[in-house]
Each structure stands twice: as C-alpha cells, then as structure tokens.
Design a protein around this motif. Sequence first.
Motif, PDB file in Angstrom:
ATOM      1  N   LEU A 245       0.837  -1.199   0.000  1.00  0.00           N
ATOM      2  CA  LEU A 245       0.000   0.000   0.000  1.00  0.00           C
ATOM      3  C   LEU A 245       0.874   1.253   0.000  1.00  0.00           C
ATOM      4  O   LEU A 245       0.594   2.211  -0.726  1.00  0.00           O
ATOM      5  CB  LEU A 245      -0.938   0.008   1.210  1.00  0.00           C
ATOM      6  CG  LEU A 245      -1.834   1.244   1.342  1.00  0.00           C
ATOM      7  CD1 LEU A 245      -2.743   1.390   0.119  1.00  0.00           C
ATOM      8  CD2 LEU A 245      -2.646   1.184   2.618  1.00  0.00           C
ATOM      9  N   LEU A 246       1.938   1.241   0.781  1.00  0.00           N
ATOM     10  CA  LEU A 246       2.849   2.389   0.806  1.00  0.00           C
ATOM     11  C   LEU A 246       3.502   2.603  -0.556  1.00  0.00           C
ATOM     12  O   LEU A 246       3.654   3.740  -1.001  1.00  0.00           O
ATOM     13  CB  LEU A 246       3.904   2.220   1.896  1.00  0.00           C
ATOM     14  CG  LEU A 246       3.385   2.283   3.337  1.00  0.00           C
ATOM     15  CD1 LEU A 246       4.512   1.999   4.319  1.00  0.00           C
ATOM     16  CD2 LEU A 246       2.758   3.628   3.624  1.00  0.00           C
ATOM     17  N   VAL A 247       3.869   1.510  -1.214  1.00  0.00           N
ATOM     18  CA  VAL A 247       4.452   1.620  -2.558  1.00  0.00           C
ATOM     19  C   VAL A 247       3.409   2.176  -3.529  1.00  0.00           C
ATOM     20  O   VAL A 247       3.720   3.012  -4.373  1.00  0.00           O
ATOM     21  CB  VAL A 247       4.985   0.246  -3.039  1.00  0.00           C
ATOM     22  CG1 VAL A 247       5.336   0.273  -4.519  1.00  0.00           C
ATOM     23  CG2 VAL A 247       6.183  -0.173  -2.212  1.00  0.00           C
ATOM     24  N   ALA A 248       2.156   1.749  -3.382  1.00  0.00           N
ATOM     25  CA  ALA A 248       1.089   2.236  -4.259  1.00  0.00           C
ATOM     26  C   ALA A 248       0.806   3.722  -4.022  1.00  0.00           C
ATOM     27  O   ALA A 248       0.413   4.438  -4.942  1.00  0.00           O
ATOM     28  CB  ALA A 248      -0.179   1.412  -4.047  1.00  0.00           C
ATOM     29  N   LEU A 249       0.995   4.184  -2.787  1.00  0.00           N
ATOM     30  CA  LEU A 249       0.756   5.593  -2.461  1.00  0.00           C
ATOM     31  C   LEU A 249       1.927   6.500  -2.838  1.00  0.00           C
ATOM     32  O   LEU A 249       1.758   7.714  -2.934  1.00  0.00           O
ATOM     33  CB  LEU A 249       0.471   5.750  -0.967  1.00  0.00           C
ATOM     34  CG  LEU A 249      -0.896   5.271  -0.480  1.00  0.00           C
ATOM     35  CD1 LEU A 249      -0.960   5.300   1.037  1.00  0.00           C
ATOM     36  CD2 LEU A 249      -2.009   6.112  -1.076  1.00  0.00           C
ATOM     37  N   LEU A 250       3.098   5.922  -3.056  1.00  0.00           N
ATOM     38  CA  LEU A 250       4.300   6.719  -3.332  1.00  0.00           C
ATOM     39  C   LEU A 250       4.141   7.682  -4.517  1.00  0.00           C
ATOM     40  O   LEU A 250       4.520   8.849  -4.400  1.00  0.00           O
ATOM     41  CB  LEU A 250       5.519   5.806  -3.523  1.00  0.00           C
ATOM     42  CG  LEU A 250       6.849   6.521  -3.732  1.00  0.00           C
ATOM     43  CD1 LEU A 250       7.197   7.376  -2.517  1.00  0.00           C
ATOM     44  CD2 LEU A 250       7.946   5.506  -4.006  1.00  0.00           C
ATOM     45  N   PRO A 251       3.565   7.264  -5.651  1.00  0.00           N
ATOM     46  CA  PRO A 251       3.397   8.231  -6.750  1.00  0.00           C
ATOM     47  C   PRO A 251       2.547   9.442  -6.350  1.00  0.00           C
ATOM     48  O   PRO A 251       2.848  10.573  -6.723  1.00  0.00           O
ATOM     49  CB  PRO A 251       2.716   7.415  -7.853  1.00  0.00           C
ATOM     50  CG  PRO A 251       3.084   6.006  -7.562  1.00  0.00           C
ATOM     51  CD  PRO A 251       3.175   5.910  -6.066  1.00  0.00           C
ATOM     52  N   SER A 252       1.499   9.211  -5.564  1.00  0.00           N
ATOM     53  CA  SER A 252       0.658  10.328  -5.108  1.00  0.00           C
ATOM     54  C   SER A 252       1.425  11.237  -4.160  1.00  0.00           C
ATOM     55  O   SER A 252       1.271  12.460  -4.202  1.00  0.00           O
ATOM     56  CB  SER A 252      -0.603   9.804  -4.417  1.00  0.00           C
ATOM     57  OG  SER A 252      -1.438   9.166  -5.351  1.00  0.00           O
ATOM     58  N   VAL A 253       2.242  10.645  -3.304  1.00  0.00           N
ATOM     59  CA  VAL A 253       3.063  11.445  -2.392  1.00  0.00           C
ATOM     60  C   VAL A 253       3.987  12.344  -3.210  1.00  0.00           C
ATOM     61  O   VAL A 253       4.098  13.546  -2.953  1.00  0.00           O
ATOM     62  CB  VAL A 253       3.869  10.550  -1.423  1.00  0.00           C
ATOM     63  CG1 VAL A 253       4.898  11.355  -0.653  1.00  0.00           C
ATOM     64  CG2 VAL A 253       2.944   9.822  -0.459  1.00  0.00           C
ATOM     65  N   ILE A 254       4.641  11.767  -4.217  1.00  0.00           N
ATOM     66  CA  ILE A 254       5.538  12.547  -5.084  1.00  0.00           C
ATOM     67  C   ILE A 254       4.768  13.672  -5.764  1.00  0.00           C
ATOM     68  O   ILE A 254       5.223  14.819  -5.823  1.00  0.00           O
ATOM     69  CB  ILE A 254       6.219  11.628  -6.123  1.00  0.00           C
ATOM     70  CG1 ILE A 254       7.186  10.672  -5.432  1.00  0.00           C
ATOM     71  CG2 ILE A 254       6.939  12.438  -7.198  1.00  0.00           C
ATOM     72  CD1 ILE A 254       7.690   9.549  -6.318  1.00  0.00           C
ATOM     73  N   LEU A 255       3.583  13.353  -6.248  1.00  0.00           N
ATOM     74  CA  LEU A 255       2.753  14.324  -6.953  1.00  0.00           C
ATOM     75  C   LEU A 255       2.393  15.517  -6.060  1.00  0.00           C
ATOM     76  O   LEU A 255       2.618  16.673  -6.430  1.00  0.00           O
ATOM     77  CB  LEU A 255       1.482  13.617  -7.425  1.00  0.00           C
ATOM     78  CG  LEU A 255       0.646  14.242  -8.503  1.00  0.00           C
ATOM     79  CD1 LEU A 255       1.413  14.266  -9.809  1.00  0.00           C
ATOM     80  CD2 LEU A 255      -0.632  13.447  -8.675  1.00  0.00           C
ATOM     81  N   TYR A 256       1.874  15.230  -4.888  1.00  0.00           N
ATOM     82  CA  TYR A 256       1.419  16.309  -4.005  1.00  0.00           C
ATOM     83  C   TYR A 256       2.575  17.077  -3.375  1.00  0.00           C
ATOM     84  O   TYR A 256       2.517  18.310  -3.282  1.00  0.00           O
ATOM     85  CB  TYR A 256       0.468  15.764  -2.933  1.00  0.00           C
ATOM     86  CG  TYR A 256      -0.903  15.494  -3.485  1.00  0.00           C
ATOM     87  CD1 TYR A 256      -1.823  16.521  -3.638  1.00  0.00           C
ATOM     88  CD2 TYR A 256      -1.281  14.217  -3.883  1.00  0.00           C
ATOM     89  CE1 TYR A 256      -3.078  16.282  -4.165  1.00  0.00           C
ATOM     90  CE2 TYR A 256      -2.533  13.971  -4.416  1.00  0.00           C
ATOM     91  CZ  TYR A 256      -3.429  15.007  -4.554  1.00  0.00           C
ATOM     92  OH  TYR A 256      -4.669  14.769  -5.093  1.00  0.00           O
ATOM     93  N   VAL A 257       3.612  16.378  -2.951  1.00  0.00           N
ATOM     94  CA  VAL A 257       4.763  17.081  -2.368  1.00  0.00           C
ATOM     95  C   VAL A 257       5.403  17.980  -3.429  1.00  0.00           C
ATOM     96  O   VAL A 257       5.714  19.138  -3.170  1.00  0.00           O
ATOM     97  CB  VAL A 257       5.784  16.094  -1.768  1.00  0.00           C
ATOM     98  CG1 VAL A 257       7.089  16.789  -1.404  1.00  0.00           C
ATOM     99  CG2 VAL A 257       5.197  15.417  -0.525  1.00  0.00           C
ATOM    100  N   GLY A 258       5.583  17.444  -4.639  1.00  0.00           N
ATOM    101  CA  GLY A 258       6.151  18.238  -5.730  1.00  0.00           C
ATOM    102  C   GLY A 258       5.305  19.465  -6.030  1.00  0.00           C
ATOM    103  O   GLY A 258       5.817  20.576  -6.200  1.00  0.00           O
ATOM    104  N   ALA A 259       3.981  19.278  -6.080  1.00  0.00           N
ATOM    105  CA  ALA A 259       3.084  20.400  -6.374  1.00  0.00           C
ATOM    106  C   ALA A 259       3.138  21.454  -5.272  1.00  0.00           C
ATOM    107  O   ALA A 259       3.215  22.654  -5.558  1.00  0.00           O
ATOM    108  CB  ALA A 259       1.651  19.896  -6.551  1.00  0.00           C
ATOM    109  N   ILE A 260       3.134  21.022  -4.016  1.00  0.00           N
ATOM    110  CA  ILE A 260       3.149  21.981  -2.905  1.00  0.00           C
ATOM    111  C   ILE A 260       4.463  22.760  -2.881  1.00  0.00           C
ATOM    112  O   ILE A 260       4.469  23.980  -2.695  1.00  0.00           O
ATOM    113  CB  ILE A 260       2.871  21.264  -1.564  1.00  0.00           C
ATOM    114  CG1 ILE A 260       1.404  20.823  -1.514  1.00  0.00           C
ATOM    115  CG2 ILE A 260       3.201  22.168  -0.377  1.00  0.00           C
ATOM    116  CD1 ILE A 260       1.058  19.894  -0.365  1.00  0.00           C
TER     117      ILE A 260
END
Length: 198
Positions: A10-25
């Motif tokens: 699940l953490l691996v599956a969430l990693l792309p979203s984490v990258i997306l939101y952290v990068g955007a912020i």
Amino acid sequence: MSKSAKQGSLLVALLPSVILYVGAIVLLALTRESLGGTVHYWEIFVAVVAVISLLSGWGQTYAANRSYLMYLIKQFIHWGLLIGVLWMFQTQGISSALGDQKYTLVLLYLLSMSAIVAGLYIDFKALFFGAFMAICTYLLAAPANVSILEPIGKTLRIADPQTKPLTMIIVMGVIAFVAGALVLISVRGSIMAKRSRA
C-alpha cells in the motif's frame, strides 16, 4: 499475504501520489515567491504528472475489466495533447508573448483542467489533484481574492485562513491526497475481491 506485506505494498502504491502532491506543494510555494521564475520547473512537472497518471491507473483498469490497450491509448492521447499544446506555445512564440508570469498561470490552469478531465474518464484519483491545482492556481492568479479560503478555513477550524495561504495550500493538498488514497484503497479492495473470485 502477510499484514506487513500488504502495508508495504500500500505504501508503494501511495508513493506516486506522495511525489505528486509534495512536488506540487513545493512548486506552489516557490511560485508564490516568483510567479514567472518557476515556469520551467512546472513544464517538467507536467511530464512527471503525465507519467504518474499513466502508472497509477492500471489497478482501476484491471478492477473495471477494461482494456489495457485502450487505457494506454487514452492516456497517451490525453497527456500527449497537453504536452503538445505546451510545445506549440514554446515553438510558436505564444509563451514569450504572454510573458513568464501569464504563461505560468496558463500552464497551471491547463494542468488543472487536464487532471480533472483525466479524473473523470481515466483515473478517478486525478480528479482530486486537478481540483487542488485549480484552487491553488486561482489563488496565485488572484491573490487579492483569498476570501475563497474563508469557508474552507471555517470548515477546518483554521483561524484567519486568508492570512495563511501557504498553510491552506498544504492543508488542501493533504485533503486531496487523503481523498485520492481512499479511492486507491477502494480500488485495491476491488482488485483483491476480483482475484479471490478468480
């Protein structure tokens, strides 16, 4: 599958979203300081969003019994059109005619709308990212109109949200991330149910 393995996947599956939101912020915080100075970073980020979008919809495609080939074709057309429009803006002098500040806003609005449309017909998680980016782009485009933050701040019990736009951007990013994560967890549940029936 063990509980720790499920949590790890699940953490691996969430990693792309984490990258997306952290990068955007991070980029939004930098853009607040220099609206035109981050345009090249945003152009790179559009490609990152396209790749993450391409990778993150596989599970939803499998769970809905859709064709992987059609999924790929839709994704390539969708994000290819956005990247093609931005390339035309560069090569035909539109970006320089607009200037870096206006071009950054146009790019962000195009990214927001592209993510919303992708969320509606390709991968539902992208809808939350697109809505988050649209609100943040509006705040960048019209910083005097931070009154849009008042109802959000009131709902979240944040005092004087108009004076804390970066805090509100982070909070809205976290909310959009959580909403997307809930969709991801739902899709993963559908995938596990489908595999157990097979």
